[in-house]
Design a protein around this motif. Structure first.
Motif, PDB file in Angstrom:
ATOM      1  N   ILE A  28     -36.939   2.416  49.026  1.00  0.00           N
ATOM      2  CA  ILE A  28     -36.767   3.292  47.870  1.00  0.00           C
ATOM      3  C   ILE A  28     -36.030   4.569  48.252  1.00  0.00           C
ATOM      4  O   ILE A  28     -35.193   5.075  47.493  1.00  0.00           O
ATOM      5  CB  ILE A  28     -38.135   3.618  47.248  1.00  0.00           C
ATOM      6  N   ALA A  29     -36.342   5.110  49.422  1.00  0.00           N
ATOM      7  CA  ALA A  29     -35.722   6.363  49.846  1.00  0.00           C
ATOM      8  C   ALA A  29     -34.202   6.253  49.939  1.00  0.00           C
ATOM      9  O   ALA A  29     -33.483   7.218  49.694  1.00  0.00           O
ATOM     10  CB  ALA A  29     -36.296   6.794  51.198  1.00  0.00           C
ATOM     11  N   VAL A  30     -33.714   5.071  50.287  1.00  0.00           N
ATOM     12  CA  VAL A  30     -32.263   4.877  50.427  1.00  0.00           C
ATOM     13  C   VAL A  30     -31.652   4.271  49.170  1.00  0.00           C
ATOM     14  O   VAL A  30     -30.682   4.785  48.619  1.00  0.00           O
ATOM     15  CB  VAL A  30     -31.949   3.992  51.652  1.00  0.00           C
ATOM     16  N   ALA A  31     -32.218   3.168  48.705  1.00  0.00           N
ATOM     17  CA  ALA A  31     -31.611   2.439  47.581  1.00  0.00           C
ATOM     18  C   ALA A  31     -31.890   3.084  46.232  1.00  0.00           C
ATOM     19  O   ALA A  31     -31.187   2.789  45.256  1.00  0.00           O
ATOM     20  CB  ALA A  31     -32.108   0.998  47.565  1.00  0.00           C
ATOM     21  N   GLY A  32     -32.891   3.956  46.152  1.00  0.00           N
ATOM     22  CA  GLY A  32     -33.213   4.593  44.881  1.00  0.00           C
ATOM     23  C   GLY A  32     -32.052   5.378  44.306  1.00  0.00           C
ATOM     24  O   GLY A  32     -31.857   5.436  43.085  1.00  0.00           O
ATOM     25  N   GLU A  33     -31.243   5.979  45.181  1.00  0.00           N
ATOM     26  CA  GLU A  33     -30.094   6.756  44.711  1.00  0.00           C
ATOM     27  C   GLU A  33     -29.015   5.864  44.102  1.00  0.00           C
ATOM     28  O   GLU A  33     -28.269   6.297  43.224  1.00  0.00           O
ATOM     29  CB  GLU A  33     -29.508   7.586  45.854  1.00  0.00           C
ATOM     30  N   TYR A  34     -28.919   4.637  44.564  1.00  0.00           N
ATOM     31  CA  TYR A  34     -27.947   3.713  43.978  1.00  0.00           C
ATOM     32  C   TYR A  34     -28.409   3.263  42.593  1.00  0.00           C
ATOM     33  O   TYR A  34     -27.589   3.090  41.687  1.00  0.00           O
ATOM     34  CB  TYR A  34     -27.763   2.497  44.882  1.00  0.00           C
ATOM     35  N   ARG A  35     -29.704   3.088  42.427  1.00  0.00           N
ATOM     36  CA  ARG A  35     -30.224   2.636  41.132  1.00  0.00           C
ATOM     37  C   ARG A  35     -29.999   3.675  40.046  1.00  0.00           C
ATOM     38  O   ARG A  35     -29.653   3.334  38.903  1.00  0.00           O
ATOM     39  CB  ARG A  35     -31.720   2.323  41.259  1.00  0.00           C
ATOM     40  N   THR A  36     -30.184   4.952  40.390  1.00  0.00           N
ATOM     41  CA  THR A  36     -30.047   6.017  39.397  1.00  0.00           C
ATOM     42  C   THR A  36     -28.634   6.567  39.287  1.00  0.00           C
ATOM     43  O   THR A  36     -28.337   7.311  38.358  1.00  0.00           O
ATOM     44  CB  THR A  36     -30.989   7.177  39.749  1.00  0.00           C
ATOM     45  N   GLY A  37     -27.774   6.214  40.236  1.00  0.00           N
ATOM     46  CA  GLY A  37     -26.424   6.762  40.244  1.00  0.00           C
ATOM     47  C   GLY A  37     -26.322   8.110  40.936  1.00  0.00           C
ATOM     48  O   GLY A  37     -25.236   8.696  41.015  1.00  0.00           O
ATOM     49  N   ALA A  38     -27.452   8.607  41.462  1.00  0.00           N
ATOM     50  CA  ALA A  38     -27.458   9.909  42.127  1.00  0.00           C
ATOM     51  C   ALA A  38     -26.661   9.893  43.424  1.00  0.00           C
ATOM     52  O   ALA A  38     -26.306  10.961  43.943  1.00  0.00           O
ATOM     53  CB  ALA A  38     -28.888  10.347  42.406  1.00  0.00           C
ATOM     54  N   ILE A  39     -26.364   8.703  43.931  1.00  0.00           N
ATOM     55  CA  ILE A  39     -25.610   8.616  45.179  1.00  0.00           C
ATOM     56  C   ILE A  39     -24.236   9.265  45.046  1.00  0.00           C
ATOM     57  O   ILE A  39     -23.720   9.851  46.000  1.00  0.00           O
ATOM     58  CB  ILE A  39     -25.470   7.130  45.625  1.00  0.00           C
ATOM     59  N   ARG A  40     -23.636   9.200  43.865  1.00  0.00           N
ATOM     60  CA  ARG A  40     -22.323   9.813  43.656  1.00  0.00           C
ATOM     61  C   ARG A  40     -22.395  11.329  43.792  1.00  0.00           C
ATOM     62  O   ARG A  40     -21.508  11.955  44.374  1.00  0.00           O
ATOM     63  CB  ARG A  40     -21.770   9.420  42.287  1.00  0.00           C
ATOM     64  N   VAL A  41     -23.463  11.911  43.260  1.00  0.00           N
ATOM     65  CA  VAL A  41     -23.657  13.359  43.383  1.00  0.00           C
ATOM     66  C   VAL A  41     -23.896  13.736  44.847  1.00  0.00           C
ATOM     67  O   VAL A  41     -23.343  14.722  45.342  1.00  0.00           O
ATOM     68  CB  VAL A  41     -24.848  13.815  42.515  1.00  0.00           C
ATOM     69  N   SER A  42     -24.697  12.937  45.528  1.00  0.00           N
ATOM     70  CA  SER A  42     -25.006  13.222  46.939  1.00  0.00           C
ATOM     71  C   SER A  42     -23.754  13.172  47.798  1.00  0.00           C
ATOM     72  O   SER A  42     -23.534  14.041  48.652  1.00  0.00           O
ATOM     73  CB  SER A  42     -26.036  12.213  47.461  1.00  0.00           C
ATOM     74  N   LEU A  43     -22.911  12.161  47.568  1.00  0.00           N
ATOM     75  CA  LEU A  43     -21.703  12.023  48.381  1.00  0.00           C
ATOM     76  C   LEU A  43     -20.647  13.044  48.000  1.00  0.00           C
ATOM     77  O   LEU A  43     -19.802  13.412  48.833  1.00  0.00           O
ATOM     78  CB  LEU A  43     -21.142  10.607  48.243  1.00  0.00           C
ATOM     79  N   ALA A  44     -20.692  13.525  46.764  1.00  0.00           N
ATOM     80  CA  ALA A  44     -19.775  14.609  46.383  1.00  0.00           C
ATOM     81  C   ALA A  44     -20.184  15.907  47.074  1.00  0.00           C
ATOM     82  O   ALA A  44     -19.338  16.703  47.483  1.00  0.00           O
ATOM     83  CB  ALA A  44     -19.792  14.795  44.864  1.00  0.00           C
ATOM     84  N   ALA A  45     -21.499  16.110  47.226  1.00  0.00           N
ATOM     85  CA  ALA A  45     -21.991  17.312  47.897  1.00  0.00           C
ATOM     86  C   ALA A  45     -21.828  17.221  49.408  1.00  0.00           C
ATOM     87  O   ALA A  45     -21.614  18.229  50.091  1.00  0.00           O
ATOM     88  CB  ALA A  45     -23.457  17.530  47.546  1.00  0.00           C
ATOM     89  N   VAL A  46     -21.921  15.997  49.940  1.00  0.00           N
ATOM     90  CA  VAL A  46     -21.779  15.772  51.392  1.00  0.00           C
ATOM     91  C   VAL A  46     -20.721  14.694  51.587  1.00  0.00           C
ATOM     92  O   VAL A  46     -21.048  13.508  51.730  1.00  0.00           O
ATOM     93  CB  VAL A  46     -23.114  15.338  52.032  1.00  0.00           C
ATOM     94  N   PRO A  47     -19.437  15.078  51.586  1.00  0.00           N
ATOM     95  CA  PRO A  47     -18.369  14.064  51.676  1.00  0.00           C
ATOM     96  C   PRO A  47     -18.388  13.262  52.975  1.00  0.00           C
ATOM     97  O   PRO A  47     -17.938  12.114  52.990  1.00  0.00           O
ATOM     98  CB  PRO A  47     -17.086  14.906  51.574  1.00  0.00           C
ATOM     99  N   ARG A  48     -18.897  13.853  54.024  1.00  0.00           N
ATOM    100  CA  ARG A  48     -18.958  13.123  55.301  1.00  0.00           C
ATOM    101  C   ARG A  48     -20.155  12.173  55.250  1.00  0.00           C
ATOM    102  O   ARG A  48     -21.298  12.570  55.421  1.00  0.00           O
ATOM    103  CB  ARG A  48     -19.088  14.097  56.467  1.00  0.00           C
ATOM    104  N   ARG A  49     -19.843  10.916  54.998  1.00  0.00           N
ATOM    105  CA  ARG A  49     -20.908   9.949  54.765  1.00  0.00           C
ATOM    106  C   ARG A  49     -21.770   9.701  55.990  1.00  0.00           C
ATOM    107  O   ARG A  49     -22.956   9.391  55.876  1.00  0.00           O
ATOM    108  CB  ARG A  49     -20.308   8.638  54.254  1.00  0.00           C
ATOM    109  N   GLY A  50     -21.170   9.829  57.169  1.00  0.00           N
ATOM    110  CA  GLY A  50     -21.959   9.658  58.388  1.00  0.00           C
ATOM    111  C   GLY A  50     -23.022  10.731  58.512  1.00  0.00           C
ATOM    112  O   GLY A  50     -24.160  10.449  58.927  1.00  0.00           O
TER     113      GLY A  50
END
Length: 248
Positions: free
Chosen positions: A76-98
């Protein structure tokens, strides 16, 4: 370039602010301690008198239930952001995915390690008390290693689930694969395989060698943990590749 510390703080806030993740993390403690104490309290004299009885492992036997909650938490801690779409916001705030991936894994892993160590210590103390005269102290050979190893095992299994969640991007998919894999596969294959063989190198079998006072088979406590680390590293590598090479 974002500093690592704010990213770590952000990941901590995400977990703390999502009730389901807090409940799942608490379930790691509750399930492991509850079942461990129950098993120790209901253990019969004949079972305790059997050759090979391990009071240390018995007091940590609820781990088989607690790891289900750990898998759910990591997923849930990892995949939950994909379910809600929040992953796009997270990656916009932290462009360096690593950096983003490493920070998330660090927070998830350290949280479960801390909870796991508290859990294993509680299990040992209450379990040995429930065993009564059959119990042992923390100074008994292998006891301290098993207590620390239980917390480490829970953290590694959680990271295993987190890596698969990053690869599959679905918490239900990870749970549907990993829970039967850990709870059923090695148990069934272990029963039909004489001497264990390659079954001893499955992640749960290998990782739980550290919980035994007197491990048997081809792996000792630390080589068994090393095998589990390899499984976890492979899952994290696949998850990292998926995250960095594909769109959110």
């Amino acid at each position: 370039m974002p500093s690592v510390v704010p990213v770590l703080h952000s990941e901590w806030l995400k977990i703390r602010s999502v009730r389901s993740q807090c409940v799942t993390l608490a379930a790691v403690f509750a399930a492991t301690v509850g079942f461990s104490v129950l098993i120790c309290a209901t253990l019969g004299a004949e079972e305790a008198a059997e050759r090979g009885f391990d009071p240390v492992r018995t007091s940590l036997s609820g781990l088989n239930f607690g790891q289900i909650a750990a898998i759910c938490f990591g997923s849930i801690a990892v995949a939950g952001e994909y379910r809600t779409g929040a992953i796009r916001v997270s990656l916009a705030a932290v462009p360096r995915r690593g950096v983003f991936y490493a920070a998330k894994l660090t927070v998830v892993g350290l949280l479960v390690l801390a909870v796991g160590l508290i859990t294993s210590t509680t299990c040992f103390v209450l379990g040995q008390a429930a065993l009564g005269d059959r119990g042992v102290g923390i100074g008994t050979p292998g006891a301290l290693r098993a207590v620390v190893g239980c917390g480490l095992y829970l953290a590694l299994i959680t990271l295993f689930a987190a890596g698969l969640a990053a690869a599959l991007r679905s918490a239900p998919a990870v749970m549907g694969i990993l829970i039967p894999f850990l709870l059923m596969l090695s148990f069934v294959l272990g029963d039909v395989s004489q001497g264990g063989g390659w079954v001893d190198f499955l992640p749960d079998r290998a990782g739980q060698q550290i919980l035994l006072q007197h491990p048997d088979g081809p792996l000792n406590p630390w080589t068994g943990t090393g095998v589990l680390v390899l499984w976890v590293a492979a899952a994290l590598w696949v998850g990292g590749r998926r995250l960095t090479r594909r769109d959110a």
